[in-house]
Scaffold this motif. Structure first.
Motif, PDB file in Angstrom:
ATOM      1  N   VAL A 331       0.890  -1.177  -0.080  1.00 21.31           N
ATOM      2  CA  VAL A 331       0.060   0.187  -0.084  1.00 21.31           C
ATOM      3  C   VAL A 331       0.906   1.214  -0.063  1.00 21.31           C
ATOM      4  O   VAL A 331       1.876   1.234   0.674  1.00 21.31           O
ATOM      5  CB  VAL A 331      -0.997  -0.087   1.133  1.00 21.31           C
ATOM      6  CG1 VAL A 331      -1.618   1.218   1.151  1.00 21.31           C
ATOM      7  CG2 VAL A 331      -1.754  -1.339   1.268  1.00 21.31           C
ATOM      8  N   ALA A 332       0.533   2.182  -0.900  1.00 20.45           N
ATOM      9  CA  ALA A 332       1.180   3.447  -0.818  1.00 20.45           C
ATOM     10  C   ALA A 332       0.191   4.629  -1.176  1.00 20.45           C
ATOM     11  O   ALA A 332      -0.947   4.308  -1.776  1.00 20.45           O
ATOM     12  CB  ALA A 332       2.223   3.654  -1.695  1.00 20.45           C
ATOM     13  N   LEU A 337       4.476   9.190  -0.761  1.00 21.46           N
ATOM     14  CA  LEU A 337       5.683   8.993  -2.049  1.00 21.46           C
ATOM     15  C   LEU A 337       6.292  10.435  -2.204  1.00 21.46           C
ATOM     16  O   LEU A 337       7.401  10.484  -2.280  1.00 21.46           O
ATOM     17  CB  LEU A 337       5.149   8.516  -3.037  1.00 21.46           C
ATOM     18  CG  LEU A 337       4.971   6.839  -3.237  1.00 21.46           C
ATOM     19  CD1 LEU A 337       4.061   6.587  -4.492  1.00 21.46           C
ATOM     20  CD2 LEU A 337       5.908   6.169  -2.825  1.00 21.46           C
ATOM     21  N   LYS A 338       5.479  11.411  -2.207  1.00 21.17           N
ATOM     22  CA  LYS A 338       6.073  12.936  -2.249  1.00 21.17           C
ATOM     23  C   LYS A 338       6.678  13.267  -1.014  1.00 21.17           C
ATOM     24  O   LYS A 338       7.666  13.819  -1.249  1.00 21.17           O
ATOM     25  CB  LYS A 338       4.724  13.845  -2.484  1.00 21.17           C
ATOM     26  CG  LYS A 338       4.171  13.737  -4.189  1.00 21.17           C
ATOM     27  CD  LYS A 338       3.433  14.813  -4.352  1.00 21.17           C
ATOM     28  CE  LYS A 338       2.000  14.986  -3.655  1.00 21.17           C
ATOM     29  NZ  LYS A 338       1.343  16.091  -4.245  1.00 21.17           N
ATOM     30  N   ALA A 355       8.822  15.135  -7.326  1.00 25.04           N
ATOM     31  CA  ALA A 355       8.923  14.574  -5.880  1.00 25.04           C
ATOM     32  C   ALA A 355       8.326  13.199  -6.002  1.00 25.04           C
ATOM     33  O   ALA A 355       8.821  12.283  -5.255  1.00 25.04           O
ATOM     34  CB  ALA A 355       8.360  15.588  -5.018  1.00 25.04           C
ATOM     35  N   LEU A 356       7.327  12.965  -6.557  1.00 22.13           N
ATOM     36  CA  LEU A 356       6.666  11.424  -6.508  1.00 22.13           C
ATOM     37  C   LEU A 356       7.679  10.463  -7.205  1.00 22.13           C
ATOM     38  O   LEU A 356       7.930   9.703  -6.743  1.00 22.13           O
ATOM     39  CB  LEU A 356       5.384  11.742  -7.446  1.00 22.13           C
ATOM     40  CG  LEU A 356       4.859  10.330  -8.042  1.00 22.13           C
ATOM     41  CD1 LEU A 356       4.171   9.795  -6.549  1.00 22.13           C
ATOM     42  CD2 LEU A 356       3.636  10.447  -8.730  1.00 22.13           C
ATOM     43  N   GLU A 357       8.381  10.916  -8.469  1.00 24.14           N
ATOM     44  CA  GLU A 357       9.336  10.167  -9.063  1.00 24.14           C
ATOM     45  C   GLU A 357      10.450   9.694  -8.146  1.00 24.14           C
ATOM     46  O   GLU A 357      10.825   8.687  -8.192  1.00 24.14           O
ATOM     47  CB  GLU A 357       9.683  10.819 -10.343  1.00 24.14           C
ATOM     48  CG  GLU A 357      10.683   9.821 -11.150  1.00 24.14           C
ATOM     49  CD  GLU A 357      10.865  10.316 -12.625  1.00 24.14           C
ATOM     50  OE1 GLU A 357      11.236   9.701 -13.460  1.00 24.14           O
ATOM     51  OE2 GLU A 357      10.133  11.442 -12.934  1.00 24.14           O
ATOM     52  N   LYS A 358      10.863  10.777  -7.591  1.00 24.05           N
ATOM     53  CA  LYS A 358      12.127  10.532  -6.379  1.00 24.05           C
ATOM     54  C   LYS A 358      11.663   9.737  -5.393  1.00 24.05           C
ATOM     55  O   LYS A 358      12.250   8.865  -4.749  1.00 24.05           O
ATOM     56  CB  LYS A 358      12.610  11.936  -6.185  1.00 24.05           C
ATOM     57  CG  LYS A 358      13.768  11.935  -5.143  1.00 24.05           C
ATOM     58  CD  LYS A 358      14.133  13.123  -4.404  1.00 24.05           C
ATOM     59  CE  LYS A 358      15.350  13.226  -3.579  1.00 24.05           C
ATOM     60  NZ  LYS A 358      15.754  14.475  -3.017  1.00 24.05           N
ATOM     61  N   GLY A 359      10.382  10.134  -4.849  1.00 22.35           N
ATOM     62  CA  GLY A 359      10.056   8.981  -3.537  1.00 22.35           C
ATOM     63  C   GLY A 359       9.596   7.647  -4.140  1.00 22.35           C
ATOM     64  O   GLY A 359       9.297   6.636  -3.295  1.00 22.35           O
ATOM     65  N   ALA A 390      -1.833  14.033 -13.711  1.00 27.00           N
ATOM     66  CA  ALA A 390      -0.384  13.913 -13.995  1.00 27.00           C
ATOM     67  C   ALA A 390       0.277  12.919 -12.892  1.00 27.00           C
ATOM     68  O   ALA A 390       1.207  12.148 -13.307  1.00 27.00           O
ATOM     69  CB  ALA A 390       0.309  15.132 -14.093  1.00 27.00           C
ATOM     70  N   GLU A 391       0.049  12.973 -11.707  1.00 25.80           N
ATOM     71  CA  GLU A 391       0.635  12.175 -10.750  1.00 25.80           C
ATOM     72  C   GLU A 391       0.565  10.909 -10.822  1.00 25.80           C
ATOM     73  O   GLU A 391       1.153   9.999 -10.964  1.00 25.80           O
ATOM     74  CB  GLU A 391       0.490  12.907  -9.274  1.00 25.80           C
ATOM     75  CG  GLU A 391       1.016  14.080  -9.009  1.00 25.80           C
ATOM     76  CD  GLU A 391       0.494  14.933  -7.828  1.00 25.80           C
ATOM     77  OE1 GLU A 391       1.147  15.601  -7.092  1.00 25.80           O
ATOM     78  OE2 GLU A 391      -0.686  14.384  -7.454  1.00 25.80           O
TER      79      GLU A 391
END
Length: 559
Positions: A331-332, A337-338, A355-359, A390-391
């Motif tokens: 679960v996330a 994630l951000k 930030a989402l991609e990094k997290g 987009a996220e």
């Protein structure tokens, strides 16, 4: 008009009498030992009959990314998935831990799910429930009383007061009890010594109860529990005090699994509640096996992130109980994630794909770790209203690159309907038949090697650094032959490291081990890092400050 609180939703639920809920999975009225209309324990006769005459369903573990203040919703998804499975025509039951009073009145909150994916009666479950934790508190403190009485009455066992490892417990966050001095006063009041309190769920009795399969097993495990050492540096056990029968007697009802229902009247076993950051973080073996024996798909959860709860579920619970999970749901939330990507909690509602991609690195690591156990995983995104398109698109793209299924889950807002896609995908994943479960390490390896395997393979650190005191404890366990047991790491839940401030997916770090002790009754070795707290404190403004009850018994402020 604002959103309804969890307790408002729970209060409006149309609960069925618990015998009707139990009948859905094969229990008869005589199988139940009811606590009012909506709670019951399962009798021993029923447990034996069901386990001996039933074929097991499929076992689904729900875990999560490393927790953040943004929240993930693991219990909510576990309950929602069970409701979703029933909605698509699959008989399913959920097995969860029961809440501790300490977090209820502190910061974390309870463990009954949220929104339209809750277990009810929510107030009862989060407060005294069926009295299990009170029974464990009494059992633990009976041992403490007998230790000090034995010393006062002549100390025939030659217990070394400097090496008493057994602590008293209370089911409340109370920092003032962490370090105390007992037996002050007159000669008749006993021998003064330093003592300590833990929260009840940190007691070895909680772990023992969750890993016991019957009364005899419980009694044998209680007997093996080490309470300290004598003047010859030899372990002293509960059996040496000759009180294992009395302690088991206090736990005779607590050992029986509890059953309640979800908001959609699906069966829910709520039993046992060890925290995953200080214990093994899983509900009882008995409850899980009952869910497996009475349903096609049994959903269970393990506490905090997969590096703690899921690892201990695999390496401790499954190893001891002979369980083999068929799938893992991780679960996330996009918000969480951000946060792992460096966003401040106050800015989480603002779109931030970077930030989402990094997290996502944190989620990726948990997925990779689960695969090391030979179990397929699926990601459940607990969706919020302010998650942007987009996220969501970026997250789906990242999951596709990782080669893992993803489901947008709206079970908080829509209940089982919001988890139907997740349910269908989990069934498909299991039908692919890719599960080939295996524990992470050989239990017969050395303590140091086992800990380092967890540090390197799961946390992705360099190595475990044992303090001099911890290494002396390791050597003592090797000398008394209690080193060939699974490892239970007591560590912060907020990070792969032992520093709760380091989020994301860090590398190139060491884990400092400050304390090593054996839970001989539970059957595992507890390895404690530098920052773990076994008796939490309350925050400046506890959750208790917002709670109230009126003259009609209506509770407010409880979530």
């Amino acid at each position: 008009m604002g959103f309804k609180t969890d307790i408002q939703i729970a209060d409006e639920a149309k609960m069925l009498p618990i015998e009707e809920v139990a009948a859905k999975i094969g229990f008869e009225k005589d199988d139940l030992e009811q606590y009012g209309k909506y709670k019951t324990k399962i009798s021993w006769d029923a447990i034996k009959r069901i386990e001996e005459n039933s074929e097991n369903g499929k076992l689904i573990l729900v875990s999560a990314i490393s927790p953040t203040p943004a929240g993930e919703g693991k219990s909510t998804v576990s309950i929602g998935l069970t409701q979703g499975l029933n909605r698509i025509g699959k008989k399913s039951a959920v097995a969860l831990r029961e809440p501790s009073l300490g977090p209820v009145f502190g910061v974390k909150g309870g463990a009954a799910g949220g929104g339209y994916s809750q277990v009810v009666p929510m107030e009862d479950i989060n407060l005294h429930f069926t009295g299990d934790l009170h029974a464990m508190t009494a059992a633990n403190n009976l041992i403490s009383a007998c230790i000090d009485n034995h010393i006062h009455q002549g100390n025939a066992l030659r217990i070394d007061c400097r090496q008493i490892t057994w602590k008293r417990v209370i089911d409340m966050n109370d920092r003032s009890l962490r370090n105390v001095v007992i037996s002050l006063g007159k000669k008749a009041d006993g021998f003064p010594r330093e003592d300590h309190f833990m929260i009840t769920v940190a007691s070895e009795i909680m772990a023992v109860l969750c890993l016991s399969e019957n009364i005899e097993d419980l009694k044998n495990r209680l007997a093996k529990m080490i309470i300290g050492y004598n003047l010859d540096n030899e372990p002293v056990t509960v059996a040496d005090l000759e009180i294992q029968g009395a302690v088991a007697m206090l736990l005779k009802d607590a050992l029986k699994p509890n059953m309640v229902q979800t908001l959609e009247n699906t069966p829910a076993f709520i039993h046992g509640g060890p925290f995953a950051n200080i214990a093994h973080g899983c509900n009882s073996i008995l409850a899980t096996k009952l869910a497996l024996a009475t349903s096609d798909y049994a959903v269970t959860e393990a506490g905090f992130g997969a590096d703690l709860g899921a690892e201990k579920f695999m390496d401790i619970k499954c190893r001891m109980a002979g369980l083999s999970p068929d799938a893992v749901v991780i679960v996330a939330t996009i918000k969480a994630l951000k946060m792992h990507g460096g966003v401040d909690k106050k800015e989480l509602k603002t779109e931030n794909v970077e930030a989402l991609e990094k997290g996502f690195a944190n989620l990726r690591r948990h997925v990779e770790n689960i695969k090391k156990f030979g179990v397929p995983a699926i990601i459940a995104i607990n969706r919020f209203a302010d998650d942007t398109e987009a996220e969501i698109a970026k997250l789906e793209e990242l999951c596709k690159e990782l080669g893992v299924r993803i489901s947008l889950c709206e079970c908080f807002a829509k209940g089982g309907e919001g988890a139907e896609d997740l349910a269908k995908q989990v069934v498909e994943l299991i039908d692919e038949g890719k599960a080939d479960f295996k524990p992470l390490y050989d239990v017969n390896a050395s303590i140091v090697d086992k800990v380092n395997t967890i540090v390197k393979e799961i946390y992705r650190g360099r190595e475990a650094k044992f303090t001099k005191a911890a290494m002396n404890q390791v050597k003592k366990l090797e000398e008394i032959g209690l080193d060939k047991l699974p490892i239970c790491v007591a560590k912060t839940q907020f990070s792969f490291t032992d520093d709760q401030k380091i989020m994301g997916a860090p590398t190139d770090f060491d884990i400092e081990i400050q304390d090593v002790r054996v839970s001989a009754g539970a059957g595992f070795i507890v390895v404690q890092t530098s920052n773990i707290m076994v008796m939490p404190g309350l925050p400046k403004v506890p959750a208790a400050n917002k709670m109230d009850i009126d003259n009609n018994g209506v509770i407010t402020g409880l979530f």
